[in-house]
Structures are given as C-alpha cells and as structure tokens.
Design an enzyme around this catalytic site. Structure first.
Site, PDB file in Angstrom:
ATOM      1  N   LYS A 269       7.242  19.168 -11.998  1.00 30.96           N
ATOM      2  CA  LYS A 269       8.309  17.934 -12.801  1.00 30.96           C
ATOM      3  C   LYS A 269       9.603  18.978 -12.984  1.00 30.96           C
ATOM      4  CE  LYS A 269       5.901  14.601 -13.537  1.00 30.96           C
ATOM      5  NZ  LYS A 269       5.989  13.356 -12.816  1.00 30.96           N
TER       6      LYS A 269
ATOM      7  N   ASP B 184       0.939  -1.261  -0.074  1.00 31.45           N
ATOM      8  CA  ASP B 184       0.022   0.014   0.074  1.00 31.45           C
ATOM      9  C   ASP B 184       0.855   1.293  -0.074  1.00 31.45           C
ATOM     10  OD1 ASP B 184      -2.259  -1.789   0.402  1.00 31.45           O
ATOM     11  OD2 ASP B 184      -2.764  -1.295   2.331  1.00 31.45           O
TER      12      ASP B 184
ATOM     13  N   TYR C 191       1.984  21.948 -13.029  1.00 33.28           N
ATOM     14  CA  TYR C 191       2.489  20.780 -13.105  1.00 33.28           C
ATOM     15  C   TYR C 191       3.943  20.688 -13.621  1.00 33.28           C
ATOM     16  CZ  TYR C 191       2.964  16.234 -15.509  1.00 33.28           C
ATOM     17  OH  TYR C 191       3.300  14.827 -15.907  1.00 33.28           O
TER      18      TYR C 191
END
Lengths: 252, 446
Positions: free
Chosen positions: A162, A65, A158
């Site tokens: 990155k 998990d 975004y």
C-alpha cells in the site's frame, strides 16, 4: 461528465466486488439517476450480486472480466471501459490481505500481495492516466490504506504494497495537474469488510458506507488525500513520528 | 490560427476541464471546424455561462472572433461579428439613438453567445428573447460551409441555432434589429415589498404596465416575510425627461472596477455574510420611489460594476439555479422558496422575473410564467436539495435554463425540453458526426 457538484455519470470500478467500491457506487447511484457503472471484476457470484444490487438502485451496469495479475490485459480493459462513453470516475479498489504471519514467510503469499496490490495498481494506473488525459477530465480514486503510512510489525507486507501504490498515485496526481484530470488517494483505517472478516476491530474501525461517503465527498471537492475517519490523519502522523525504540515496543 | 491547452470553467468556477484553445479570424473558422479532432469543437464567448456549455474536455474551444460593428443609423439594423460583446454594441449604438433589444443581467456576453443561449431580459414579457430580434445569421456548419440562416431561410436550422448552445455550428455574424431610444437613461420605479403574494400581484400588473421589471428576493426570509423583495420597473426616459434632469442623456456604460483579487479564500460567501448582505440590500432600497433616472449600467447590469465578482465564492465556486414555472403552476413558487429557506442554503441576490410566451427556439428556455434564479455556493448538501427542486419544477411543467445549468441530468433535461428530439433531428441533419460538442452536450446526451 461529472457535474458541477461532483456527481459522475459513468463510474468504472476496478475490483468491482470490493465492499468499499460497491458502497461508493451505491452512494453515487442514489444521487445520479441512470448512473452508468462498469464493473471490472472476476466473473462469478460476487460480481453478479454487485450487478443486481446496483441495478436495483436504477444504475445501468456493464461488466468486464478483470484479473489484477493479468497486467498485459489492463490497457485493453481500460480502453474497452471507455469505448462507449467517458469514464468520469475510476475507482482502483482491488487488493488482497492475507494472513500476515504467512505473508512474510511464505514466498507465494508475499509475491501475490506485491503483484495484486502494487504491480496491479501501477498497471491499471498508467492506462487510466492516459485515458483521463485524453478526455481532458476524469477522476482516479485510489484506495490506499493507513497501513502504508509506516510499516508496522503486524502487517508490513500488506503495508509495504500500500505504501508503494500510495506513492505512485500521489505522484500521479502531481503529474496530472493542469490536465483537467484529478487523483484522489483514499487512506482508510480498519474497515469492516469481507477482506477483514474474522479480524478484531482496530481502533477507529469504520464501515464501507463511511468510506464511500468520504470518497463521494473527496471527488466532489477535488481533494488530493482523504483519511477515513478524518481523525486517522492525526493518529498516523503521531505513529509516523514516534522514535524507533518506542515504536518497536508498541503492539502495532 | 494559434492554440494552446487551457483549463476552462464557466462563470460558476465548477467542474474544470482541459481543452485546446483555438484562435481564428472570421476567414479560417471553417478550417478550425474541419480540423477538429475526435472530441470536436465548440465556440466560446466571454465565459459568462455559469456551467459547462463553453467547455469541451479533450477537444477544441474556439475563442471569440474580433469585434466588428456595422450599424445603419437610419433603420437601427446592425450587422456585427459574433464575437462582439453587448458592451461594445451598446457603447457604439447608444450615442446614435439605438439600444440592444434584449439585454441579460450582464453586458459582457458576446452576440454569438446571446443568440446561442437565446438570452432574455427584464422585458421578456413584452419583447421576447434575443432570438426574436435576429434577422439572420451566418453559420459555419460541420461540413465547413458557411451559410446564411434566418426565420425565412432554413428556419428549422435557424431556430435550432437560437438557443442551441453552439451545437449546430459556429455563428460568425448576426444581423439584429436594435431598439430606438431617446436617451441613455431609464426612468425607474423602485419599491420594497414584504411578502410573496403582494410581489406576485405587483409583477403581474407590471406585465401590462412596464417595459422592464425585475425583483430581487431575500431567499433567507421565512414565514410571513417569505418573498421579501425589492421590485424595480423601468421605462426608457425621453429626451425631454433627460434634459429636464439636467443630463445630456448620451452617457454610455463605464468599464468595471477591478477590485477582486485573482484568488479569494473560500468561505467568504457564507450564511452570515449573505444574511447581512440581503438585509442591507433590502433596507437601503427606498420604500416607494418613482421617477428616478438611472443609467443603463446601473439599471440593467448592476453586477457589471465589479469585475470578476464570481471569484468571491472562492475555489469551490457556485452554481446558479434558474428555473421557470408556467403560470398554471405558480403555486409551486412559494414551495420552492420555502424549501430553499428551510434547508438554509444561502443565496444572495436571487432574482424573480416574469417571462412571456415560449419562442420558436427549440431549446429556448422561456415559458409564460415565473423565472427564479438563485446563486448558491457549491457545498456538500446542495445536490440533494437541487434534485428535489428538479422534481418539483418538472412536475409543475417547468424547466431549467441551459446558460445557467451546471448539474442537471440528461433525464431532467429531456423532461423539461419536449422539443429536444426535434433539436437532435436537426443535429442529425447538419452535424451527424457531432463535430460540435461541449461538456454540456456530453452531460445532457445532446
């Protein structure tokens, strides 16, 4: 161990339901009989489907998990992934890409991007680096993006996350030189995945299988940076060097 | 003891890993073994295994012990430290009338390595592997004790150590029966052969007629030229022959030329250069020449003339793929050669040899039949081709040589070595915690 031609025996996928990570695992599974895959992902249907798909190819799959935002649990997760056997390749493949106009105006959305894509990536990067150093071998594959190369109006939230994770993993690759470990930073352009579903294709758009093939090849040849498709390197270099007045006017 | 971290590869230059390099003298090998951390220790010789058996990622790698040679000139029994190279052994013994009983294609291997890989030579069909000539050896095992093992004394551990790739312990010393020779020359018969069927017939005859035999195959030749090759057979020359040729016959092999720079750009060894080389190699060989006297180095170790030739493959490195096919499935040999030729994977200096009966070494490679070795530049499409060849070899009842292998899977290994289970049982007895570990052991789940 990874063999002389770069085929691993045990792969750890962080963000194991990512289309690109799954495609890479399929590519390795086809060439390494009995490949072991540890899928670290949120429990649920997506993970179950990924397990079934890899087992159908003969891979031996274990699941863990994983929550990218639970940074405190990451060192223990990496330790458990390597408890039974060495991790030959670890793929850092998780990430979020929300609505970009919302992302820079909605506080929650912006913070989620930063937490998952940057903080989460750094958080797994540190224990992964410790692991491969101790092993004396191992490859870390970081799924970056061309979006990190120069912040653009259309996806700079975004892109900024990155850019941060890309810089971290490029630096990590330098730090790990001489340790037997290696870091491959992969910079795909627009990839048709569930993350980008519903968006129009950007130029040079590609598929997860193409990125996967580039990852397999990059690992085998111990490359530092892999652009997918290769032509993206030139395109992004041009975009990066555009004078700001021109860049501002382009619909990027 | 001293130590430092080093990145290590095998001779093929692929899959580097980092280990702590430990130097010890013969008295503190046991200390080095008991001091090994959780990732264990493995002995390394001169690094001539092509793949990863002398690497131990994250663990310790023990450097070769200093050379020491004690030769009984009357009996030819030599006791030497495991770190002694065959080069040193030949130079010491040859002027006194003795030669190593088995030599691989290079003399830059240690005695310990030659035993751990149970190396074979061009005389395997007649004299067996190196292990067959070992009278006894001293072995430091995982508990830190040093014991003597031989075919009479703990034979099970002895035959697990011969061919055991260093995974039963550290060999510190070995006693070997040398072979008497009258000169340092070999009488050689060289012929060019145009196709595989003729070659195989000639080599089967050489099984009976020749002490040494080996063929160089041009694997790029296809169709009716498939198996185009140069076959050499040889016998140690007598003292009379050497004198008649006006040579004292006391020469020892020379040191190699150091002409290859430390870094060579990739791509030098490619299809075109290999094709040109193979063509030249074939054409410069005599059509049929008997009675030529060659030195030890020229006949047994032609590649030792140039130091570090492996660097010519550039940073990507290369793999050597060596397989054995038992006689009953020798018809698979042309299938393998055709498959390699049609895929266009260039190999220069591919070698075909006859092997004799399987020895008692649990992980020894030889089986009675044919062994083919090909040097292949590490490239994109090589793994799929070699996986196909793995299947062909396994279904033919053959297997792959651990001293060369750098890539096969644990499954391929288990299928090719039915005595692997017996080997693991010996390991369970003498090294239950797997103190001796290498990258090869991890890869093959030994």
């Amino acid at each position: 161990m990874i063999n002389a031609l770069g085929r691993p025996q045990h792969v750890l996928l962080l963000g194991g339901t990512s289309d690109i990570a799954r495609a890479a695992a399929r590519a390795w599974a086809r060439e390494s009989e009995g490949l072991r895959v540890t899928l670290a992902a949120r429990p649920g249907g997506g993970r179950d489907a990924a397990v079934a798909e890899l087992e159908a190819l003969g891979a031996r799959v274990a699941v863990l998990d994983f929550d990218a935002e639970d940074t405190a649990g990451h060192p223990e997760l990496v330790r458990r992934a390597a408890a039974e056997r060495d991790v030959d390749v670890a793929v850092v493949a998780f990430g979020v890409l929300g609505d970009e106009e919302q992302a820079w105006q909605d506080h929650d959305s912006a913070v989620e991007h930063a937490r998952v894509n940057y903080v989460g990536a750094v958080s797994v990067g540190v224990p992964l680096a410790e692991l491969v150093r101790r092993q004396g071998h191992g490859v870390i594959v970081a799924l970056s993006s061309v979006a990190g190369e120069r912040a653009r109006r259309s996806n700079f939230v975004y892109g900024s996350t990155k850019a941060g994770m890309d810089a971290f993993y490029v630096g990590l690759g330098l730090a790990l030189r001489g340790t037997g470990a290696h870091v491959v930073v992969v910079r795909p352009g627009h990839v048709r995945t569930k993350m980008t579903a519903g968006r129009a294709d950007a130029p040079l758009a590609t598929d997860p299988e193409v990125v996967a093939a580039a990852i397999v090849d990059g690992v085998a040849r111990r490359r530092d940076i892999v652009w997918v498709p290769g032509a993206m390197r030139g395109v992004m270099s041009a975009i990066r060097h555009l004078p700001r007045p021109v860049f501002r006017r382009l619909p990027l | 003891m001293s130590d430092d971290d080093r990145l290590l590869t095998g001779w093929g230059g692929t899959a580097p890993s980092r280990a702590r390099a430990v130097t010890a003298c013969v008295h503190d090998v046991a200390d080095a073994v008991t001091a090994a951390g959780p990732r264990g220790i493995i002995a390394r010789g001169l690094g001539r295994s092509y793949g990863d058996p002398a690497q131990n990622a994250g663990g310790d790698v023990l450097a070769p012990l200093p050379s020491r040679i004690d030769l009984d000139e009357g009996t030819g029994i030599v006791r030497a430290s495991a770190g002694t190279s065959l080069h040193e052994l030949i130079r010491a013994a040859l002027p006194r009338g003795w030669f190593v009983p088995v030599t691989p294609g290079t003399r830059y291997v240690t005695l310990g390595g030659a035993i751990a890989a149970d190396v074979h030579g061009k005389n395997h069909h007649r004299d067996g592997g190196f292990g067959a000539h070992v009278r006894e050896l001293r072995l430091v095992t995982a508990d830190g004790s040093e014991r003597t093992v031989s075919p009479e004394q703990d034979a099970e551990l002895f035959w697990a150590t011969v061919g055991g790739m260093g995974l039963t312990g550290v060999i510190t010393e070995a006693t070997v029966a040398m072979m008497p020779v009258e000169s340092s020359l070999v009488r050689v018969h060289t012929r060019r052969i145009d196709d595989l069927a003729t070659l195989m017939t000639a080599m089967r005859e050489a099984d009976r007629a020749a002490t040494y035999s080996v063929a160089w195959i041009d694997t790029l030749a296809r169709g009716r030229h498939l198996g185009r090759s140069v076959l050499t057979t040889g016998e140690h020359a007598t003292a009379t022959e050497a004198r008649a040729a006006g040579r004292s016959g006391a020469g020892v092999p020379r040191e190699p030329l150091r002409v290859v720079p430390p870094r060579v750009p990739g791509g030098l060894v490619n299809r075109a250069s290999i094709r040109a080389f193979n063509e030249l190699w074939f054409r410069r060989a005599p059509r049929d020449r008997r009675g030529e006297l060659q030195g030890i180095g020229q006949f047994f170790h032609p590649l030792d003339g140039i130091a570090d030739w492996n660097r010519l493959y550039g940073s990507a490195g290369f793999v050597q793929y060596q397989l054995v096919l038992p006689d009953r499935s020798e018809d698979v040999l042309p299938v393998v050669l055709e498959r390699v030729a049609e895929r266009g994977h260039p190999s220069f200096l591919s070698v075909l040899k006859r092997l004799g009966d399987e020895g008692p070494g649990l992980l020894s490679f030889p089986l009675r039949g044919w062994t083919l070795a090909m040097d292949l530049p590490a490239g994109r499409d090589l793994e799929p081709l070699l996986r196909e060849l793995d299947e062909l070899v396994l279904s033919a009842g053959g297997r792959h040589y651990l001293a060369k292998d750098a890539r096969m899977s644990a499954h391929t290994f288990d299928a090719g070595y039915p005595r692997a289970a017996a080997f693991r049982r010996v390991r369970d007895r003498v090294d239950p915690d797997r103190v001796f570990c290498s990258d090869l052991a991890r890869r093959l789940e030994l």
